[in-house]
Scaffold this active site. Structure first.
Site, PDB file in Angstrom:
ATOM      1  N   ARG A  77     -33.125  26.223  13.769  1.00 47.03           N
ATOM      2  CA  ARG A  77     -33.249  25.485  15.032  1.00 47.03           C
ATOM      3  C   ARG A  77     -33.259  26.409  16.298  1.00 47.03           C
ATOM      4  NH1 ARG A  77     -35.050  20.933  17.689  1.00 47.03           N
ATOM      5  NH2 ARG A  77     -33.782  20.009  19.553  1.00 47.03           N
ATOM      6  N   GLU A  87      -4.860   7.620  -1.914  1.00 44.05           N
ATOM      7  CA  GLU A  87      -3.670   8.477  -2.619  1.00 44.05           C
ATOM      8  C   GLU A  87      -2.386   8.945  -1.891  1.00 44.05           C
ATOM      9  OE1 GLU A  87      -4.656  10.901  -5.996  1.00 44.05           O
ATOM     10  OE2 GLU A  87      -6.644   9.835  -6.296  1.00 44.05           O
ATOM     11  N   GLY A 115       0.805  -1.191   0.200  1.00 42.14           N
ATOM     12  CA  GLY A 115       0.001   0.032   0.002  1.00 42.14           C
ATOM     13  C   GLY A 115       0.899   1.075  -0.101  1.00 42.14           C
ATOM     14  N   GLY A 170     -26.392  18.024  16.643  1.00 44.53           N
ATOM     15  CA  GLY A 170     -26.858  17.065  18.004  1.00 44.53           C
ATOM     16  C   GLY A 170     -27.155  15.950  17.516  1.00 44.53           C
TER      17      GLY A 170
END
Length: 391
Positions: free
Chosen positions: A276, A371, A139, A347
Site C-alpha cells: 500500500r 473454556e 457458565g 484502514g
C-alpha cells in the site's frame, strides 16, 4: 491478496517425525482449508469433510496413545499443529481443539475396556466430539450445573437437562456430558460418554454469533436419555475433577488457536503495509506503522513461548494449570489487540468484509470467553499465587 505468501513460522520441533507432521499440516492448511475459509464462514458452513480428512490423516488424535489410534505426539507438537490450522481457519483449529477436549475424559479416565472399545473410532474413525459442561444458568459457575443423571437398576442412567454454548452441538457424533448424580456442588457430578443418536437427545438451532459462523454452537437437550453404565467415565462424583483436568489442557488449545489467528492477522497487515502506497511510498516506511507491527509480532512471539512452556510442563508430567491459565489469558487478549491493530493498519479496507482482518477481529473476541472467561483465568492465577484458601 498479499503479493507473496507469508513466511512460515520458524518452529523448533523435537523430532524428525514432528517436522514431517508439520509439513503435512501446512500442506493441508494451504491446499484444503485456507482457500475456502472466507466464503464458507460468510455462508455459515461447517466443513465436515475437512474433519474427515483430518481424521484420515491422523490429526484428530495427536496427543493420545497410538495403541488406540492416537498419534503419540507431545502437547508441544500438538499445539503447534493447532496453531497452523487456526491460522488457516479458526473454525478448523478450534474444532480440533474441542474434539481433543471431548476425547480427554475417555482417554485419561476410561477403563481399559472402554478405551479399547471407544477410542479408535474417536481418535481416527471419523467421529467428531463435543464437550458438554456449561448450561443456561451455569457458565463460569460450572459446579452449579443442573443436568441430572438418575440410576435405574444396575445397568442404566437416565439423563435429563440442557447444556448450553456447545461447540459442534447438533453435528457431533458423541457428547462428553457432565451430569449431577449426587448432591449439590462439585462432588455430585459424574461424566458420561453419550452417542449422538441416543433417543431423547436433540439440539436447538445454532446460536447466531458475531464470528465463527461456520462453527455451530447450540444448546443440547437431554430428555430422558438412557445411557448404559458402561458409558460412565470415571467414578461417580469424579466428573467435575475430570472436567477441570480436561479444561487445563483445553485452555492450551485455545491459546494456540489464538496465536494462530493473531499470526494470520499480522501476516495480512505486513503484506498490506508493504504494497500500500501513500505520499509516494509504501506505508511500511512510516515509523508509527512499523512500531505497531513490531508490537504485534512481539505479542505473538511472547504468546507462543508461553503456551509452549506450559505444554512442556504438561509433557514432563508436572503441574501446569497456572501456566495454562496464563497462556489462555495472554494469548487471547493478545489476539484481540492484534486483530484490532490489523484492522487499523488496513484502514477503511480493514473494516470491509472483502479483507480477512475484519473476520479475524470478530473471531478473536470469542477466544476471550470460551473454556473459562479471561476473568476466570485471572482468578485461577491469583488462587495459585495466594493459596487455595484465598477468594
Amino acid at each position: 491478496m498479499p503479493d507473496r505468501p507469508p513466511t512460515p513460522v520458524d518452529r523448533v520441533l523435537p523430532t524428525a517425525e514432528a517436522r514431517q507432521l508439520m509439513t503435512l499440516v501446512r500442506d493441508i492448511a494451504r491446499r484444503e482449508i485456507a482457500p475456502a475459509a472466507a466464503a464458507e464462514e460468510d455462508a455459515g458452513r461447517f466443513p465436515r469433510e475437512l474433519f474427515t480428512l483430518l481424521s484420515e490423516s491422523g490429526l484428530l488424535g495427536l496427543p493420545y496413545d497410538s495403541a488406540h489410534g492416537g498419534g503419540d505426539q507431545p502437547y508441544e507438537v500438538y499445539l503447534q499443529v493447532l496453531e497452523e490450522l487456526a491460522a488457516a481457519r479458526l473454525t478448523v483449529g478450534l474444532g480440533v481443539s474441542v474434539h481433543t477436549l471431548a476425547a480427554y475424559p475417555l482417554a485419561a479416565h476410561g477403563t481399559r475396556e472402554q478405551r479399547a472399545a471407544q477410542l479408535p473410532a474417536v481418535l481416527g474413525g471419523g467421529l467428531l466430539g463435543a464437550y458438554c459442561l456449561s448450561e443456561p444458568s451455569s457458565g463460569s459457575d460450572a459446579a452449579s450445573l443442573r443436568t441430572r443423571a438418575v440410576r435405574e437398576g444396575r445397568g442404566d442412567w437416565v439423563i435429563t437437562g440442557t447444556k448450553a454454548w456447545i461447540t459442534h452441538g447438533g453435528i457431533a457424533d458423541f457428547y462428553t456430558v457432565m451430569a449431577r448424580t449426587g448432591g449439590e456442588g462439585a462432588r455430585g457430578i459424574t461424566a458420561f460418554l453419550v452417542p449422538a443418536d441416543a433417543v431423547g437427545l436433540s439440539a436447538a438451532a445454532p446460536e447466531r454469533k458475531m464470528g465463527l459462523k461456520g462453527s455451530p454452537t447450540a444448546q443440547v437437550h437431554f430428555d430422558g436419555v438412557r445411557v448404559p453404565d458402561a458409558r460412565r467415565i470415571g467414578d461417580e462424583g469424579q466428573g467435575f475433577a475430570i472436567a477441570l483436568a480436561a479444561l487445563d489442557s483445553g485452555r492450551l488449545g485455545i491459546a494456540a488457536c489464538a496465536v494462530g489467528l493473531a499470526q494470520a492477522a499480522l501476516d495480512e497487515a505486513v503484506a498490506y503495509a508493504v504494497r500500500r502506497r501513500q505520499f509516494g511510498r509504501p506505508i511500511a516506511d512510516f515509523q508509527g506503522l512499523r512500531f505497531l507491527l513490531a508490537d504485534m509480532a512481539t505479542r505473538i512471539e511472547a504468546g507462543r513461548a508461553l503456551y509452549l512452556a506450559a505444554a512442556r510442563l504438561r509433557d514432563a508430567g508436572r503441574p501446569f494449570a497456572r501456566q495454562a491459565a496464563m497462556a489462555k489469558l495472554h494469548c487471547t487478549d493478545a489476539a484481540m489487540q492484534i486483530t484490532v491493530d490489523a484492522v487499523q493498519v488496513l484502514g477503511g479496507y480493514g473494516y470491509s468484509a472483502d479483507f480477512p482482518v475484519e473476520r479475524y477481529l470478530r473471531e478473536a473476541k470469542v477466544l476471550q470467553i470460551v473454556e473459562g472467561t479471561n476473568q476466570i483465568q485471572r482468578m485461577v492465577i491469583a488462587r495459585h499465587l495466594l493459596g487455595p484458601e484465598s477468594r
